[in-house]
Write a protein that holds these residues in place. Structure first.
Motif, PDB file in Angstrom:
ATOM      1  N   ASP A  28       0.537  -1.121  -0.378  1.00  0.00           N
ATOM      2  CA  ASP A  28       0.240   0.054  -0.232  1.00  0.00           C
ATOM      3  C   ASP A  28       0.466   0.903   0.181  1.00  0.00           C
ATOM      4  O   ASP A  28       0.284   2.332  -0.993  1.00  0.00           O
ATOM      5  CB  ASP A  28      -0.898  -0.043   1.362  1.00  0.00           C
ATOM      6  CG  ASP A  28      -1.915  -0.852   0.965  1.00  0.00           C
ATOM      7  OD1 ASP A  28      -2.759  -1.584   0.212  1.00  0.00           O
ATOM      8  OD2 ASP A  28      -2.382  -1.663   2.363  1.00  0.00           O
ATOM      9  N   LYS A  38      -3.910   9.243  -3.053  1.00  0.00           N
ATOM     10  CA  LYS A  38      -4.567   8.015  -2.638  1.00  0.00           C
ATOM     11  C   LYS A  38      -4.315   7.578  -1.460  1.00  0.00           C
ATOM     12  O   LYS A  38      -4.477   6.259  -0.539  1.00  0.00           O
ATOM     13  CB  LYS A  38      -3.004   7.439  -3.564  1.00  0.00           C
ATOM     14  CG  LYS A  38      -3.534   7.069  -5.158  1.00  0.00           C
ATOM     15  CD  LYS A  38      -1.862   6.412  -5.973  1.00  0.00           C
ATOM     16  CE  LYS A  38      -2.520   7.104  -7.398  1.00  0.00           C
ATOM     17  NZ  LYS A  38      -0.794   6.466  -7.885  1.00  0.00           N
ATOM     18  N   GLY A  41      -7.142   7.780   0.260  1.00  0.00           N
ATOM     19  CA  GLY A  41      -8.442   6.844  -0.047  1.00  0.00           C
ATOM     20  C   GLY A  41      -8.282   5.262   0.577  1.00  0.00           C
ATOM     21  O   GLY A  41      -8.970   5.219   0.250  1.00  0.00           O
ATOM     22  N   LYS A  42      -7.149   4.949   0.159  1.00  0.00           N
ATOM     23  CA  LYS A  42      -6.662   3.980   0.837  1.00  0.00           C
ATOM     24  C   LYS A  42      -6.786   3.787   2.720  1.00  0.00           C
ATOM     25  O   LYS A  42      -7.338   3.512   2.869  1.00  0.00           O
ATOM     26  CB  LYS A  42      -4.975   3.970   1.020  1.00  0.00           C
ATOM     27  CG  LYS A  42      -4.173   2.574   1.223  1.00  0.00           C
ATOM     28  CD  LYS A  42      -5.188   1.172   0.197  1.00  0.00           C
ATOM     29  CE  LYS A  42      -4.136   1.018  -0.808  1.00  0.00           C
ATOM     30  NZ  LYS A  42      -4.868   0.100  -1.541  1.00  0.00           N
ATOM     31  N   GLN A  44      -9.109   5.525   4.162  1.00  0.00           N
ATOM     32  CA  GLN A  44     -10.601   5.860   3.458  1.00  0.00           C
ATOM     33  C   GLN A  44     -10.971   3.793   3.442  1.00  0.00           C
ATOM     34  O   GLN A  44     -12.071   3.855   4.156  1.00  0.00           O
ATOM     35  CB  GLN A  44     -11.512   6.124   2.811  1.00  0.00           C
ATOM     36  CG  GLN A  44     -12.635   6.594   2.140  1.00  0.00           C
ATOM     37  CD  GLN A  44     -13.020   7.346   1.355  1.00  0.00           C
ATOM     38  OE1 GLN A  44     -12.303   7.589   0.528  1.00  0.00           O
ATOM     39  NE2 GLN A  44     -14.792   6.859   0.855  1.00  0.00           N
ATOM     40  N   LYS A  45     -10.412   2.889   2.324  1.00  0.00           N
ATOM     41  CA  LYS A  45     -10.745   2.136   2.494  1.00  0.00           C
ATOM     42  C   LYS A  45     -10.757   0.914   3.243  1.00  0.00           C
ATOM     43  O   LYS A  45     -11.658  -0.091   4.055  1.00  0.00           O
ATOM     44  CB  LYS A  45     -10.346   1.592   1.005  1.00  0.00           C
ATOM     45  CG  LYS A  45     -10.616   0.388   0.742  1.00  0.00           C
ATOM     46  CD  LYS A  45      -9.964  -0.103  -1.777  1.00  0.00           C
ATOM     47  CE  LYS A  45     -10.074  -1.278  -1.563  1.00  0.00           C
ATOM     48  NZ  LYS A  45      -9.462  -2.358  -2.671  1.00  0.00           N
ATOM     49  N   VAL A  46      -9.300   1.041   3.689  1.00  0.00           N
ATOM     50  CA  VAL A  46      -8.402  -0.298   4.698  1.00  0.00           C
ATOM     51  C   VAL A  46      -9.229   0.195   6.226  1.00  0.00           C
ATOM     52  O   VAL A  46      -9.927  -1.054   6.421  1.00  0.00           O
ATOM     53  CB  VAL A  46      -7.060  -0.105   4.889  1.00  0.00           C
ATOM     54  CG1 VAL A  46      -6.377  -0.667   6.269  1.00  0.00           C
ATOM     55  CG2 VAL A  46      -6.506  -0.471   3.653  1.00  0.00           C
ATOM     56  N   TYR A  47      -9.723   1.153   6.415  1.00  0.00           N
ATOM     57  CA  TYR A  47     -10.478   1.024   7.749  1.00  0.00           C
ATOM     58  C   TYR A  47     -12.027   1.524   8.208  1.00  0.00           C
ATOM     59  O   TYR A  47     -12.485   1.755   8.885  1.00  0.00           O
ATOM     60  CB  TYR A  47      -9.586   2.539   8.438  1.00  0.00           C
ATOM     61  CG  TYR A  47      -8.126   2.204   8.989  1.00  0.00           C
ATOM     62  CD1 TYR A  47      -8.050   1.837  10.093  1.00  0.00           C
ATOM     63  CD2 TYR A  47      -7.377   2.410   8.098  1.00  0.00           C
ATOM     64  CE1 TYR A  47      -7.558   1.455  10.717  1.00  0.00           C
ATOM     65  CE2 TYR A  47      -6.090   2.353   8.463  1.00  0.00           C
ATOM     66  CZ  TYR A  47      -5.771   1.598   9.990  1.00  0.00           C
ATOM     67  OH  TYR A  47      -4.395   1.477  10.404  1.00  0.00           O
ATOM     68  N   GLY A  48     -12.524   1.562   6.760  1.00  0.00           N
ATOM     69  CA  GLY A  48     -14.441   1.815   6.436  1.00  0.00           C
ATOM     70  C   GLY A  48     -13.779   2.898   6.886  1.00  0.00           C
ATOM     71  O   GLY A  48     -15.665   3.067   7.694  1.00  0.00           O
ATOM     72  N   GLN A  50     -15.892   6.499   6.149  1.00  0.00           N
ATOM     73  CA  GLN A  50     -16.150   8.614   5.254  1.00  0.00           C
ATOM     74  C   GLN A  50     -15.159   9.267   5.149  1.00  0.00           C
ATOM     75  O   GLN A  50     -14.414   9.291   5.230  1.00  0.00           O
ATOM     76  CB  GLN A  50     -17.348   9.204   6.304  1.00  0.00           C
ATOM     77  CG  GLN A  50     -18.657   8.284   6.405  1.00  0.00           C
ATOM     78  CD  GLN A  50     -19.201   7.931   5.279  1.00  0.00           C
ATOM     79  OE1 GLN A  50     -19.476   8.293   3.990  1.00  0.00           O
ATOM     80  NE2 GLN A  50     -19.892   6.475   5.480  1.00  0.00           N
ATOM     81  N   ARG A  51     -15.312   9.747   3.922  1.00  0.00           N
ATOM     82  CA  ARG A  51     -14.127  10.380   3.318  1.00  0.00           C
ATOM     83  C   ARG A  51     -13.685  10.936   3.910  1.00  0.00           C
ATOM     84  O   ARG A  51     -12.530  11.764   3.911  1.00  0.00           O
ATOM     85  CB  ARG A  51     -14.590  11.174   1.945  1.00  0.00           C
ATOM     86  CG  ARG A  51     -13.130  11.745   0.545  1.00  0.00           C
ATOM     87  CD  ARG A  51     -13.184  10.917   0.321  1.00  0.00           C
ATOM     88  NE  ARG A  51     -11.356  11.222  -0.914  1.00  0.00           N
ATOM     89  CZ  ARG A  51     -10.688  10.993  -1.045  1.00  0.00           C
ATOM     90  NH1 ARG A  51     -10.733   9.346  -0.632  1.00  0.00           N
ATOM     91  NH2 ARG A  51      -9.329  11.244  -1.423  1.00  0.00           N
ATOM     92  N   ALA A  54     -11.344   9.972   6.715  1.00  0.00           N
ATOM     93  CA  ALA A  54     -10.584   9.879   6.499  1.00  0.00           C
ATOM     94  C   ALA A  54      -9.368  11.033   6.428  1.00  0.00           C
ATOM     95  O   ALA A  54      -7.927  11.632   6.070  1.00  0.00           O
ATOM     96  CB  ALA A  54     -10.820   9.189   5.568  1.00  0.00           C
TER      97      ALA A  54
END
Length: 67
Positions: A28, A38, A41-42, A44-48, A50-51, A54
């Motif tokens: 990552d 990036k 976004g990462k 946000q995605k990995v930790y679930g 909201q934008r 993050a």
């Protein structure tokens, strides 16, 4: 700390980023390569998250590490 600073100091700060967001893998970190968008976004995605959450976490980290 803005995106230019993150990119310029990427090798210096990536350890601190991985310490803060321990679920980010070495792959990552390498893929992010100093790109703030990036990274957000990462996180946000990995930790679930909201934008906006993050973004807030990253901004808080930047404020603490600005020097």
């Amino acid at each position: 700390m803005n995106e230019d600073i993150i990119k310029g100091k990427w090798n210096e700060v990536k350890g601190s980023i991985q310490k803060k967001w321990g679920k980010l893998t070495n792959d990552d970190i390498e893929q992010i390569n100093g790109d703030r968008t990036k990274l957000t976004g990462k996180i946000q995605k990995v930790y679930g998250l909201q934008r906006d959450e993050a973004e807030k976490q990253l901004k808080d980290w930047e404020d603490r590490n600005a020097a």
